[in-house]
Enzyme design. Structure first.
Site, PDB file in Angstrom:
ATOM      1  N   LYS A  92       0.988   5.035  -1.735  1.00  0.00           N
ATOM      2  CA  LYS A  92       0.303   5.658  -0.510  1.00  0.00           C
ATOM      3  C   LYS A  92       1.792   6.488   0.341  1.00  0.00           C
ATOM      4  CE  LYS A  92      -1.600   1.711  -0.248  1.00  0.00           C
ATOM      5  NZ  LYS A  92      -1.941   0.629   0.846  1.00  0.00           N
ATOM      6  N   LYS A  94       4.302   4.560   0.723  1.00  0.00           N
ATOM      7  CA  LYS A  94       4.461   3.097   2.376  1.00  0.00           C
ATOM      8  C   LYS A  94       5.726   2.677   0.995  1.00  0.00           C
ATOM      9  CE  LYS A  94       1.107   1.950   4.846  1.00  0.00           C
ATOM     10  NZ  LYS A  94      -0.283   1.021   5.433  1.00  0.00           N
TER      11      LYS A  94
END
Ligand code: C2G
Length: 178
Positions: A92, A94
């Site tokens: 993602k 992240k």
């Protein structure tokens, strides 16, 4: 005369466990018989409990996350949180400050959360609905519409308003500025 007492105990991981007890006045004894079985947690698939699932990274846990979990739990009787693994987060874009295990431990300490499982892929949601006997899928409205295609008809789909002023990214940014 005889006294019949029914004690019904319901616990967040079980449906209800009833003990029908009969106090006989003849011997003063107490004989207990369970009048029905009980089903344990989400895997048992017993449909008397309404099961909710939500997904997320839940890094740097804050009150926006708690507001989401509290409202999600209020939509049923049992809340499963599918927590993004560190590897899934990398996909993602992240990198969570806390590891999966650390984030999992924090979520499991929250009264609204009944079960934490790993989120490893975008596509596991359909399987999760079946595996955990899910009735309601809940996400923040930043995801509105994203999962309707794959989940429509499998369960109720609910998007709840995010708590606007707080986010993990903002916390990180503000801390950098101090
Ligand atoms: N949330 C919220 N209010 C905030 C921040 C987050 O209501 N201020 C909600 C989000 O809408 C989401 C949940 O809290 O439903 C978790 O947020 P994140 O950890 O940011 O989750 P995200 O990275 O969006 O991952 O497959 C779905 C993804 O795993 C969701």
């Amino acid at each position: 005369s005889q006294y019949i007492i029914h004690i019904s105990v319901s616990h967040r991981f079980c449906d209800t466990f009833e003990i029908g007890s009969r106090l006989g006045n003849t011997h003063g004894g107490l004989s207990c018989m369970s009048s029905c079985g009980w089903s344990l947690n989400a895997q048992s698939g017993s449909k008397s409990m309404k099961r909710v699932i939500t997904y997320g990274t839940y890094d740097l846990l804050h009150y926006g996350h708690l507001a989401m979990l509290k409202r999600a739990r209020a939509l049923g009787d049992f809340l499963v949180v599918a927590l993004s693994s560190d590897e899934f987060n990398a996909g993602k874009g992240k990198r969570a400050y806390f590891s999966y295990e650390e984030r999992k431990a924090m979520l499991e300490a929250i009264r609204y959360v009944d079960l934490v499982v790993p989120e490893l892929t975008w596509g596991q949601k359909v399987e999760d609905i079946d595996r955990y006997g899910i009735d309601v899928f809940v996400m923040g409205d930043d995801w509105r519409g994203e999962f309707d295609g794959q989940l429509k008809g499998l369960c109720e789909i609910v998007y709840l308003p995010r708590t606007p002023e707080v986010s993990t990214a903002r916390i990180k940014n503000d801390m950098r500025l101090r």
